[in-house]
Design a protein around this motif. Structure first.
Motif, PDB file in Angstrom:
ATOM      1  N   ARG A   1      13.270  -6.944 -22.307  1.00  0.00           N
ATOM      2  CA  ARG A   1      14.487  -7.373 -22.997  1.00  0.00           C
ATOM      3  C   ARG A   1      15.411  -6.188 -23.270  1.00  0.00           C
ATOM      4  O   ARG A   1      16.642  -6.324 -23.219  1.00  0.00           O
ATOM      5  N   LEU A   2      14.841  -5.039 -23.541  1.00  0.00           N
ATOM      6  CA  LEU A   2      15.659  -3.851 -23.748  1.00  0.00           C
ATOM      7  C   LEU A   2      16.394  -3.474 -22.472  1.00  0.00           C
ATOM      8  O   LEU A   2      17.580  -3.101 -22.503  1.00  0.00           O
ATOM      9  N   SER A   3      15.713  -3.587 -21.342  1.00  0.00           N
ATOM     10  CA  SER A   3      16.369  -3.276 -20.062  1.00  0.00           C
ATOM     11  C   SER A   3      17.516  -4.244 -19.796  1.00  0.00           C
ATOM     12  O   SER A   3      18.546  -3.852 -19.229  1.00  0.00           O
ATOM     13  N   GLU A   4      17.355  -5.510 -20.205  1.00  0.00           N
ATOM     14  CA  GLU A   4      18.447  -6.473 -20.055  1.00  0.00           C
ATOM     15  C   GLU A   4      19.638  -6.092 -20.926  1.00  0.00           C
ATOM     16  O   GLU A   4      20.792  -6.255 -20.523  1.00  0.00           O
ATOM     17  N   ALA A   5      19.348  -5.607 -22.120  1.00  0.00           N
ATOM     18  CA  ALA A   5      20.431  -5.196 -23.016  1.00  0.00           C
ATOM     19  C   ALA A   5      21.183  -3.993 -22.463  1.00  0.00           C
ATOM     20  O   ALA A   5      22.413  -3.891 -22.607  1.00  0.00           O
ATOM     21  N   VAL A   6      20.473  -3.098 -21.811  1.00  0.00           N
ATOM     22  CA  VAL A   6      21.095  -1.868 -21.303  1.00  0.00           C
ATOM     23  C   VAL A   6      21.760  -2.086 -19.946  1.00  0.00           C
ATOM     24  O   VAL A   6      22.909  -1.689 -19.726  1.00  0.00           O
ATOM     25  N   PHE A   7      21.039  -2.748 -19.030  1.00  0.00           N
ATOM     26  CA  PHE A   7      21.516  -2.864 -17.648  1.00  0.00           C
ATOM     27  C   PHE A   7      22.055  -4.253 -17.296  1.00  0.00           C
ATOM     28  O   PHE A   7      22.661  -4.416 -16.240  1.00  0.00           O
TER      29      PHE A   7
ATOM     30  N   ALA B   1      21.111  -8.719 -17.599  1.00  0.00           N
ATOM     31  CA  ALA B   1      20.041  -9.620 -17.189  1.00  0.00           C
ATOM     32  C   ALA B   1      20.324 -10.193 -15.810  1.00  0.00           C
ATOM     33  O   ALA B   1      21.430 -10.061 -15.267  1.00  0.00           O
ATOM     34  N   ALA B   2      19.330 -10.857 -15.239  1.00  0.00           N
ATOM     35  CA  ALA B   2      19.503 -11.537 -13.963  1.00  0.00           C
ATOM     36  C   ALA B   2      20.471 -12.708 -14.134  1.00  0.00           C
ATOM     37  O   ALA B   2      20.553 -13.305 -15.202  1.00  0.00           O
ATOM     38  N   GLY B   3      21.216 -13.002 -13.089  1.00  0.00           N
ATOM     39  CA  GLY B   3      22.160 -14.113 -13.156  1.00  0.00           C
ATOM     40  C   GLY B   3      23.595 -13.640 -13.162  1.00  0.00           C
ATOM     41  O   GLY B   3      23.896 -12.465 -13.437  1.00  0.00           O
ATOM     42  N   ALA B   4      24.500 -14.569 -12.879  1.00  0.00           N
ATOM     43  CA  ALA B   4      25.920 -14.221 -12.750  1.00  0.00           C
ATOM     44  C   ALA B   4      26.527 -13.707 -14.045  1.00  0.00           C
ATOM     45  O   ALA B   4      27.426 -12.865 -14.033  1.00  0.00           O
ATOM     46  N   ASP B   5      26.052 -14.235 -15.176  1.00  0.00           N
ATOM     47  CA  ASP B   5      26.620 -13.835 -16.473  1.00  0.00           C
ATOM     48  C   ASP B   5      25.723 -12.874 -17.228  1.00  0.00           C
ATOM     49  O   ASP B   5      25.877 -12.697 -18.432  1.00  0.00           O
ATOM     50  N   GLY B   6      24.786 -12.242 -16.547  1.00  0.00           N
ATOM     51  CA  GLY B   6      23.810 -11.387 -17.218  1.00  0.00           C
ATOM     52  C   GLY B   6      24.381 -10.134 -17.836  1.00  0.00           C
ATOM     53  O   GLY B   6      23.749  -9.529 -18.707  1.00  0.00           O
ATOM     54  N   ARG B   7      25.579  -9.723 -17.412  1.00  0.00           N
ATOM     55  CA  ARG B   7      26.187  -8.501 -17.948  1.00  0.00           C
ATOM     56  C   ARG B   7      27.157  -8.759 -19.097  1.00  0.00           C
ATOM     57  O   ARG B   7      27.743  -7.827 -19.622  1.00  0.00           O
ATOM     58  N   LYS B   8      27.324 -10.015 -19.463  1.00  0.00           N
ATOM     59  CA  LYS B   8      28.246 -10.327 -20.553  1.00  0.00           C
ATOM     60  C   LYS B   8      27.724  -9.778 -21.873  1.00  0.00           C
ATOM     61  O   LYS B   8      26.515  -9.671 -22.090  1.00  0.00           O
ATOM     62  N   ALA B   9      28.672  -9.452 -22.765  1.00  0.00           N
ATOM     63  CA  ALA B   9      28.303  -8.817 -24.034  1.00  0.00           C
ATOM     64  C   ALA B   9      27.361  -9.686 -24.855  1.00  0.00           C
ATOM     65  O   ALA B   9      26.395  -9.189 -25.440  1.00  0.00           O
TER      66      ALA B   9
ATOM     67  N   LYS C   1      17.684 -22.805 -15.003  1.00  0.00           N
ATOM     68  CA  LYS C   1      18.458 -21.803 -14.261  1.00  0.00           C
ATOM     69  C   LYS C   1      17.730 -20.471 -14.166  1.00  0.00           C
ATOM     70  O   LYS C   1      18.106 -19.615 -13.353  1.00  0.00           O
ATOM     71  N   HIS C   2      16.719 -20.276 -14.999  1.00  0.00           N
ATOM     72  CA  HIS C   2      15.964 -19.020 -14.975  1.00  0.00           C
ATOM     73  C   HIS C   2      14.744 -19.092 -14.063  1.00  0.00           C
ATOM     74  O   HIS C   2      14.033 -18.097 -13.911  1.00  0.00           O
ATOM     75  N   LEU C   3      14.473 -20.265 -13.495  1.00  0.00           N
ATOM     76  CA  LEU C   3      13.264 -20.448 -12.698  1.00  0.00           C
ATOM     77  C   LEU C   3      13.569 -20.355 -11.205  1.00  0.00           C
ATOM     78  O   LEU C   3      14.597 -20.852 -10.737  1.00  0.00           O
ATOM     79  N   GLN C   4      12.665 -19.726 -10.476  1.00  0.00           N
ATOM     80  CA  GLN C   4      12.741 -19.659  -9.024  1.00  0.00           C
ATOM     81  C   GLN C   4      11.613 -20.522  -8.465  1.00  0.00           C
ATOM     82  O   GLN C   4      10.491 -20.058  -8.293  1.00  0.00           O
ATOM     83  N   MET C   5      11.918 -21.795  -8.206  1.00  0.00           N
ATOM     84  CA  MET C   5      10.871 -22.735  -7.790  1.00  0.00           C
ATOM     85  C   MET C   5      11.225 -23.424  -6.474  1.00  0.00           C
ATOM     86  O   MET C   5      10.764 -24.536  -6.200  1.00  0.00           O
ATOM     87  N   ALA C   6      12.054 -22.781  -5.670  1.00  0.00           N
ATOM     88  CA  ALA C   6      12.397 -23.349  -4.364  1.00  0.00           C
ATOM     89  C   ALA C   6      11.132 -23.485  -3.527  1.00  0.00           C
ATOM     90  O   ALA C   6      10.331 -22.557  -3.421  1.00  0.00           O
ATOM     91  N   GLY C   7      10.935 -24.672  -2.958  1.00  0.00           N
ATOM     92  CA  GLY C   7       9.756 -24.906  -2.140  1.00  0.00           C
ATOM     93  C   GLY C   7       8.539 -25.347  -2.927  1.00  0.00           C
ATOM     94  O   GLY C   7       7.501 -25.657  -2.337  1.00  0.00           O
TER      95      GLY C   7
END
Length: 284
Positions: free
Chosen positions: A97-103, A105-113, A192-198
């Protein structure tokens, strides 16, 4: 070109280079996230089982909270190792979670404040939880009790200038967060956070059901616990603040009796199972 654009470009270049330090770091963060989700699942699953036992009067004095779950783990073969593993896993969750705050998160809006702030708050939360679990593993047996911690923290906060306002606002914040967690679970926002294709349809439906039921139960518990904290501020009485164990026991005191506690307890156990599914399919 501004500094943030240069930083993003360098980050993309690092990820594009095979066996680069950036890729190694990404893999480490992913491993930490999956270990953390697994550790969270263990805690919630055990809390749910303990709460069911309390509902049927078969708890043997155990507490349905993090401390009770750690006590159960410690009594198993290789119990000390298991407790340390859970603590390290939760520390990995905090690091993720700290890495998400700094860099971002995954996803199109992961860099929003707002996403970064939410990740920072989660990093602090899981950091505190990890410290508590690791303290328990190191021999501080009372460090896992959520009831004692809630009352001690509330008492110290109430003695601060404007302490009643701080505790009251914190309680309301937790209550609102609980409602938000429950609503998002019911709306299945986690998909939207799950990768379950297939993945087979039946497996997907099972994971979705776990997420809805488990997330809703978790949200309800947070909302009720936040309400108790707000009540403690209003009455200026730290004993009104309740940790997870006391919060769960209040469900048995309602008109629905122990069956409401059973429903919430099963929901928490299902959230534990959902956390295991997240450890497998979560996009990190």
């Amino acid at each position: 070109m501004n500094a943030s654009s240069i930083a993003r470009g360098l980050g993309s270049a690092a990820r594009a280079t095979p066996d680069s330090p950036g890729e190694a770091g990404d893999r480490a963060i992913e491993a930490a996230a999956r270990c953390g989700l697994t550790a969270r699942g263990v805690i919630y699953l055990l809390v749910g089982v303990l709460a069911v036992r309390i509902a049927f009067g078969d708890s043997g004095g155990e507490q349905a909270d993090r401390g009770g779950a750690l006590e159960v783990l410690a009594e198993q073969p290789f119990g000390s190792f298991l407790v340390w593993a859970v603590g390290v896993g939760l520390a990995g969750m905090a690091l993720w979670r700290l890495s998400e705050a700094v860099f971002g998160a995954a996803g199109a809006d992961g860099r929003k404040a707002k996403k970064r702030l939410a990740s920072a708050a989660r990093a602090v939360f899981y950091g505190v939880v990890a410290y508590s679990v690791l303290s328990f593993a190191a021999g501080e047996k009372g460090s896992g009790s959520s009831d004692k911690q809630s009352q001690d923290v509330t008492a110290r906060a109430l003695d601060l200038p404007y302490g009643r306002w701080l505790v009251g606002l914190a309680g309301l914040g937790v209550a609102v967060a609980g409602v938000w967690i429950a609503v998002r679970a019911v709306r299945r926002s986690f998909r939207k956070h799950l990768q379950m294709a297939g993945t087979p349809k039946r497996v997907k439906q099972t994971v979705y059901a776990l997420g809805v039921c488990g997330g809703a139960a978790r949200g309800v518990v947070f909302a009720v616990a936040g309400g108790f904290a707000a009540t403690a501020a209003r009455r200026y009485d730290p004993d009104e603040a309740k940790g997870l164990d006391d919060t769960l026991r209040t469900f048995a005191d309602t008109a629905a009796g122990p069956w409401l506690l059973v429903a919430v307890a099963v929901g928490l156990a299902l959230f534990g199972a959902f956390s295991f599914a997240m450890a497998r399919w979560r996009r990190v």
